[in-house]
Write a protein that holds these residues in place. Structure first.
Motif, short mmCIF file in Angstrom:
data_model
loop_
_atom_site.label_atom_id
_atom_site.label_comp_id
_atom_site.label_asym_id
_atom_site.label_seq_id
_atom_site.Cartn_x
_atom_site.Cartn_y
_atom_site.Cartn_z
N ALA A 277 -9.88 -2.73 -2.14
CA ALA A 277 -9.97 -1.34 -2.63
C ALA A 277 -11.43 -0.94 -2.85
O ALA A 277 -11.82 0.19 -2.55
N PRO B 19 -4.85 -2.30 4.65
CA PRO B 19 -6.10 -2.56 3.91
C PRO B 19 -6.92 -3.70 4.49
O PRO B 19 -8.15 -3.64 4.48
N CYS C 279 -6.69 6.76 2.06
CA CYS C 279 -6.60 5.84 0.91
C CYS C 279 -6.70 6.65 -0.38
O CYS C 279 -7.53 7.55 -0.50
N ILE C 280 -5.84 6.36 -1.33
CA ILE C 280 -5.88 7.08 -2.61
C ILE C 280 -6.61 6.25 -3.68
O ILE C 280 -6.56 6.59 -4.86
N ALA D 201 0.04 4.23 0.54
CA ALA D 201 -0.38 5.19 1.58
C ALA D 201 -0.06 4.67 2.98
O ALA D 201 -0.47 5.28 3.97
N LEU E 237 -1.20 2.13 4.65
CA LEU E 237 -2.39 1.76 5.42
C LEU E 237 -2.41 0.25 5.65
O LEU E 237 -1.55 -0.47 5.13
N CYS F 238 0.84 -1.21 0.00
CA CYS F 238 0.00 0.00 0.00
C CYS F 238 0.87 1.26 0.00
O CYS F 238 1.62 1.49 0.95
#
Ligand code: SF4
Ligand code: SF4
Length: 442
Positions: free
Chosen positions: A427, A387, A410-411, A383, A385, A381
């Motif tokens: 996602a 997930p 989250c992008i 970012a 994070l 990830c």
């Protein structure tokens, strides 16, 4: 000449799928007379436009048909001349339903008369430049659609020292930026120079992945004598073109959680946005077209096309040669961040970037299985994070835990879903929860 390749932490390397169209020069598609063009009044982030025309009225190419009176909005222009057939609700590729003006193209391309355009050497003041960009309906064409005149007016106290042109184009299949870098080099540089006049202390950097070496070479040569513009190579990796990852790769600065690039002195615009700025300021041309990659196993003639806004994806596909087989999945955008479409009667809008028509073999997804806690989603990830945890909070409706664990950071890149061996819909679930949380804040 080779340039050093910068990058960010983590990320993935999906197959690029760019070879089929990267060498294809952009072809212009002219919608034939009789084509119904659909112009949604919401093609940007902000308040929708109000229809500025009536049913039965004749409109000209470039005429404002959606007026933007609210502070955060952007006008919509007709991309053809013709007669307004109706004003009705219409679906956009982003899944939004909004009011839309439908114009039947008369095939004459009769344009509005503009006053004299500005030459490259003419100096406009800041307000005049921003006004031209606003009047032309320029918005961020990298996907977000935020009105560009507002982005170029950062809040007081933010001092922009770096303007980045995002030419990473890291999503598989997409090659429009690559073609524009090669085919519209001078206009891109002129557009960046216009933006730099708004930020006198800033340097311009054009960031290009090194899998586009021909584009790097061409742009490097073109900016060699420019003191305020340079080219930076980026290591090919997904999501290299995500704003935060791009800024980190090129400057080493991190956008704070919940913050803006302007908070750390940066401003990012994508290639096509910068071209649209040049067209708006130097030639007073409104934003009425997009360059779009069409590809996928079901497409007869994969390539890059200049498409008029308002043309439906169905008309676009037919004009580009049609299908070899019934597509199994239609996606507006790239395979990682694009939006699946269930109809071809949806118009191309300002934020359209690619049109993928995939066969069943290309698009079939394995069924979701239980998490084996391997940690791969967290390892990749960008970012930073977790997930797997965010997905769990979404499933169990733990909204507070989702927010406490930075779900909003989250992008929506899809890297976690891509690497998950259990093919969990990470996602997708995080994106839905994130959008719900953001909508609740408005
Ligand atoms: S990658 Fe998939 S299986 Fe592995 S920890 Fe994440 S969600 Fe679980
Ligand atoms: S959690 Fe968000 S940012 Fe992280 S990999 Fe998944 S989609 Fe990308």
């Amino acid at each position: 000449m080779s340039v050093p390749a910068f990058t960010f932490h983590r990320g993935i390397h999906p197959p690029s799928k760019k070879d089929q169209t990267a060498g294809e020069a952009v072809k212009k598609l002219v919608p034939p007379a009789g084509t119904e063009m659909i112009f949604p009044m919401l093609q940007h982030i902000g308040a929708p436009c109000e229809p500025a025309v009536s049913v039965g009225e004749r409109v000209l190419l470039g005429q404002v048909i959606g007026s933007a009176e609210k502070p955060i909005s952007s006008p919509v222009h007709s991309s053809v001349s013709g007669i307004v057939k109706e004003i009705r609700q219409a679906l956009t590729p982003t899944g939004v339903v909004c009011s839309a003006v439908v114009v039947v193209n008369d095939g004459k391309d009769e344009g509005i008369k503009t006053t004299r355009a500005h030459t490259v050497s003419e100096t406009l003041d800041r307000e005049e430049t921003l006004k031209l960009i606003r009047q032309a309906g320029v918005v961020g064409l990298g996907g977000a659609g935020f009105p560009t005149h507002i982005k170029l007016s950062p809040p007081p106290g933010r001092h922009i020292d770096t303007v980045i042109v995002n030419a990473a184009e890291c999503e598989p299949y997409l090659t429009t930026d690559h073609r524009v870098l090669l085919e519209d080099t001078e206009r891109l540089i002129a557009g960046l120079e216009i933006i730099l006049t708004l930020f006198p202390n800033a340097q311009g950097i054009i960031g290009i992945e090194t899998n586009k070496q021909d584009a790097i070479d061409k742009i490097e040569k073109a900016v060699r004598e420019k003191k305020r513009i340079s080219v930076a190579g980026l290591r090919p990796k997904y999501p290299q073109g995500a704003e935060k990852q791009l800024i980190y790769a090129l400057t080493g600065r991190e956008v704070p959680s919940g913050g803006l690039p302007a908070d750390i002195g940066c401003l990012v615009d994508n290639v096509d946005t910068v071209i649209a700025v040049e067209r708006a300021v130097h030639r007073k041309r409104p934003l009425i077209r997009r360059i779009i990659t069409i590809n996928g196993g079901a497409v007869k003639n994969p390539g890059n096309y200049e498409v008029r806004l308002g043309m439906t994806y169905g008309d676009f596909a037919r004009a580009a040669g049609g299908f070899t087989t019934q597509p199994y999945k239609l996606i507006s955008g790239g395979p990682m961040m694009g939006v699946a479409m269930f109809s071809l009667d949806v118009p191309v809008i300002k934020t359209s970037s690619a049109f993928l028509c995939l066969t069943e073999e290309e698009a079939r997804l394995p069924s979701e299985r239980g998490c084996i806690r391997c940690g791969r989603c967290a390892d990749y990830c960008p970012a930073r994070l977790m997930p797997l945890d965010l997905n769990k909070y979404v499933i169990y409706g733990e909204k507070d835990l989702f927010l406490e664990n930075h779900g909003l950071d989250c992008i929506e890149c899809g890297s976690c879903s891509y690497v998950c061996p259990s093919k969990r819909h990470l996602a997708q679930s995080i994106r839905a929860a994130r959008r719900e949380a953001l909508a609740a804040r408005k």
